[in-house]
Motif scaffolding. Structure first.
Motif, PDB file in Angstrom:
ATOM      1  N   ALA A 102       0.832  -1.204   0.000  1.00 36.91           N
ATOM      2  CA  ALA A 102       0.000   0.000   0.000  1.00 36.91           C
ATOM      3  C   ALA A 102       0.868   1.256   0.000  1.00 36.91           C
ATOM      4  N   LYS A 103       1.943   1.252   0.773  1.00 40.22           N
ATOM      5  CA  LYS A 103       2.846   2.409   0.808  1.00 40.22           C
ATOM      6  C   LYS A 103       3.557   2.572  -0.535  1.00 40.22           C
ATOM      7  N   PHE A 104       3.976   1.456  -1.117  1.00 42.09           N
ATOM      8  CA  PHE A 104       4.666   1.504  -2.400  1.00 42.09           C
ATOM      9  C   PHE A 104       3.727   1.965  -3.505  1.00 42.09           C
ATOM     10  N   GLN A 105       2.455   1.578  -3.401  1.00 40.03           N
ATOM     11  CA  GLN A 105       1.458   1.981  -4.397  1.00 40.03           C
ATOM     12  C   GLN A 105       1.339   3.494  -4.442  1.00 40.03           C
ATOM     13  N   ASN A 106       1.451   4.146  -3.300  1.00 43.04           N
ATOM     14  CA  ASN A 106       1.399   5.607  -3.262  1.00 43.04           C
ATOM     15  C   ASN A 106       2.562   6.223  -4.037  1.00 43.04           C
ATOM     16  N   LEU A 107       3.690   5.533  -4.073  1.00 43.75           N
ATOM     17  CA  LEU A 107       4.861   6.052  -4.784  1.00 43.75           C
ATOM     18  C   LEU A 107       4.759   5.867  -6.291  1.00 43.75           C
ATOM     19  N   VAL A 108       4.168   4.757  -6.731  1.00 44.07           N
ATOM     20  CA  VAL A 108       4.121   4.466  -8.165  1.00 44.07           C
ATOM     21  C   VAL A 108       2.806   4.881  -8.814  1.00 44.07           C
ATOM     22  N   GLY A 109       1.843   5.326  -8.016  1.00 42.65           N
ATOM     23  CA  GLY A 109       0.591   5.847  -8.558  1.00 42.65           C
ATOM     24  C   GLY A 109      -0.244   4.801  -9.266  1.00 42.65           C
ATOM     25  N   SER A 110      -0.768   5.166 -10.437  1.00 43.76           N
ATOM     26  CA  SER A 110      -1.707   4.297 -11.149  1.00 43.76           C
ATOM     27  C   SER A 110      -1.056   3.030 -11.691  1.00 43.76           C
ATOM     28  N   TYR A 111       0.257   3.007 -11.773  1.00 42.00           N
ATOM     29  CA  TYR A 111       0.938   1.809 -12.263  1.00 42.00           C
ATOM     30  C   TYR A 111       1.094   0.740 -11.179  1.00 42.00           C
ATOM     31  N   GLY A 112       0.694   1.056  -9.964  1.00 40.66           N
ATOM     32  CA  GLY A 112       0.820   0.116  -8.861  1.00 40.66           C
ATOM     33  C   GLY A 112       0.033  -1.153  -9.069  1.00 40.66           C
ATOM     34  N   GLU A 113      -1.177  -1.028  -9.616  1.00 42.53           N
ATOM     35  CA  GLU A 113      -2.002  -2.210  -9.847  1.00 42.53           C
ATOM     36  C   GLU A 113      -1.388  -3.099 -10.920  1.00 42.53           C
ATOM     37  N   VAL A 114      -0.811  -2.500 -11.955  1.00 44.76           N
ATOM     38  CA  VAL A 114      -0.138  -3.276 -13.006  1.00 44.76           C
ATOM     39  C   VAL A 114       1.069  -3.993 -12.419  1.00 44.76           C
ATOM     40  N   LEU A 115       1.865  -3.263 -11.629  1.00 45.34           N
ATOM     41  CA  LEU A 115       3.042  -3.870 -10.996  1.00 45.34           C
ATOM     42  C   LEU A 115       2.626  -5.005 -10.069  1.00 45.34           C
ATOM     43  N   GLY A 116       1.576  -4.780  -9.274  1.00 43.84           N
ATOM     44  CA  GLY A 116       1.070  -5.829  -8.388  1.00 43.84           C
ATOM     45  C   GLY A 116       0.604  -7.052  -9.164  1.00 43.84           C
ATOM     46  N   GLY A 117      -0.051  -6.816 -10.308  1.00 46.97           N
ATOM     47  CA  GLY A 117      -0.492  -7.933 -11.150  1.00 46.97           C
ATOM     48  C   GLY A 117       0.676  -8.734 -11.678  1.00 46.97           C
ATOM     49  N   PHE A 118       1.742  -8.038 -12.095  1.00 45.86           N
ATOM     50  CA  PHE A 118       2.922  -8.750 -12.581  1.00 45.86           C
ATOM     51  C   PHE A 118       3.625  -9.519 -11.465  1.00 45.86           C
ATOM     52  N   ILE A 119       3.603  -8.986 -10.248  1.00 49.07           N
ATOM     53  CA  ILE A 119       4.177  -9.717  -9.114  1.00 49.07           C
ATOM     54  C   ILE A 119       3.406 -11.015  -8.901  1.00 49.07           C
ATOM     55  N   LEU A 120       2.068 -10.935  -8.929  1.00 49.14           N
ATOM     56  CA  LEU A 120       1.260 -12.146  -8.751  1.00 49.14           C
ATOM     57  C   LEU A 120       1.465 -13.128  -9.898  1.00 49.14           C
ATOM     58  N   LEU A 121       1.584 -12.610 -11.127  1.00 48.36           N
ATOM     59  CA  LEU A 121       1.868 -13.483 -12.276  1.00 48.36           C
ATOM     60  C   LEU A 121       3.195 -14.214 -12.076  1.00 48.36           C
ATOM     61  N   GLY A 122       4.198 -13.485 -11.621  1.00 47.81           N
ATOM     62  CA  GLY A 122       5.513 -14.090 -11.400  1.00 47.81           C
ATOM     63  C   GLY A 122       5.460 -15.230 -10.398  1.00 47.81           C
ATOM     64  N   PHE A 123       4.737 -15.024  -9.311  1.00 47.12           N
ATOM     65  CA  PHE A 123       4.643 -16.089  -8.314  1.00 47.12           C
ATOM     66  C   PHE A 123       3.780 -17.243  -8.807  1.00 47.12           C
ATOM     67  N   GLY A 124       2.787 -16.945  -9.639  1.00 54.21           N
ATOM     68  CA  GLY A 124       1.992 -18.029 -10.234  1.00 54.21           C
ATOM     69  C   GLY A 124       2.847 -18.914 -11.127  1.00 54.21           C
ATOM     70  N   VAL A 125       3.683 -18.278 -11.950  1.00 50.52           N
ATOM     71  CA  VAL A 125       4.581 -19.034 -12.828  1.00 50.52           C
ATOM     72  C   VAL A 125       5.583 -19.830 -11.998  1.00 50.52           C
ATOM     73  N   LYS A 126       6.075 -19.213 -10.914  1.00 48.41           N
ATOM     74  CA  LYS A 126       7.037 -19.888 -10.027  1.00 48.41           C
ATOM     75  C   LYS A 126       6.442 -21.170  -9.431  1.00 48.41           C
ATOM     76  N   LEU A 127       5.167 -21.118  -9.073  1.00 51.24           N
ATOM     77  CA  LEU A 127       4.527 -22.306  -8.508  1.00 51.24           C
ATOM     78  C   LEU A 127       4.298 -23.393  -9.560  1.00 51.24           C
ATOM     79  N   ILE A 128       3.976 -22.978 -10.778  1.00 51.96           N
ATOM     80  CA  ILE A 128       3.653 -23.947 -11.836  1.00 51.96           C
ATOM     81  C   ILE A 128       4.900 -24.609 -12.411  1.00 51.96           C
ATOM     82  N   LEU A 129       5.910 -23.808 -12.682  1.00 52.76           N
ATOM     83  CA  LEU A 129       7.138 -24.349 -13.283  1.00 52.76           C
ATOM     84  C   LEU A 129       8.074 -24.885 -12.204  1.00 52.76           C
ATOM     85  N   PRO A 130       8.736 -26.005 -12.470  1.00 53.61           N
ATOM     86  CA  PRO A 130       9.642 -26.565 -11.451  1.00 53.61           C
ATOM     87  C   PRO A 130      10.889 -25.747 -11.252  1.00 53.61           C
TER      88      PRO A 130
END
Length: 170
Positions: free
Chosen positions: A142-170
């Motif tokens: 939440a604090k970081f989102q204030n720094l990056v503004g409207s791009y925070g949701e996109v960045l958060g989505g990419f973080i979740l995508l990264g961890f999803g791929v990490k779980l799926i791929l060995p």
């Protein structure tokens, strides 16, 4: 093990925290994640005592798929003209989010069940650490989102995508 499972919840919570959540929502999300980090390893311990470790890989695939879905929804909603994100960490969205970050606890529970670990101590520590680290990740996001503004949701989505791929791929 509790810290390791909690760090996974922390990392994913960083991404979700970028949705601009209120403290009351952060508190609820952390509590629900903590509860799921108690329930999932408990189910894993029970299954581990009854079944083989075959379910560990399936649990990772399910958790990874859920994180990919949530991450994609966050990215798509960031580019829509609406102000509301497609997925919100309330109701069913919160259950899906908590399930996705706690699925790895099921796998850990399988191992604990096969090793005959003390169930109450193990699941209690896993749940408590996951709750605390989720709160920390959500607040930092939440604090970081204030720094990056409207791009925070996109960045958060990419973080979740990264961890999803990490779980799926060995």
């Amino acid at each position: 093990m509790a810290c390791a499972l909690g760090m996974d919840a922390f990392s994913v919570s960083l991404g979700m925290g970028m949705l601009g959540l209120r403290l009351r929502q952060i508190f609820r999300i952390g509590v629900v994640i903590g509860m799921f980090h108690i329930i999932m390893p408990l189910l894993g311990i029970i299954a581990g005592r009854l079944l083989s470790s075959y379910f560990g890989m399936i649990a990772n695939l399910i958790g990874g798929g859920l994180l990919l879905l949530i991450g994609l929804q966050m990215i798509v909603s960031a580019f829509k003209s609406e102000d509301e994100p497609a997925i919100k960490p309330v109701g069913f969205g919160l259950i899906i989010f908590a399930l996705s970050v706690s699925v790895d606890s099921f796998s850990a529970g399988l191992s604990l069940g096969m090793l005959g670990a003390k169930t109450i101590v193990a699941v209690g520590l896993i749940g408590f650490m996951s709750m605390l680290l989720s709160w920390l990740g959500l607040i930092m996001g939440a604090k970081f989102q204030n720094l990056v503004g409207s791009y925070g949701e996109v960045l958060g989505g990419f973080i979740l995508l990264g961890f999803g791929v990490k779980l799926i791929l060995p």
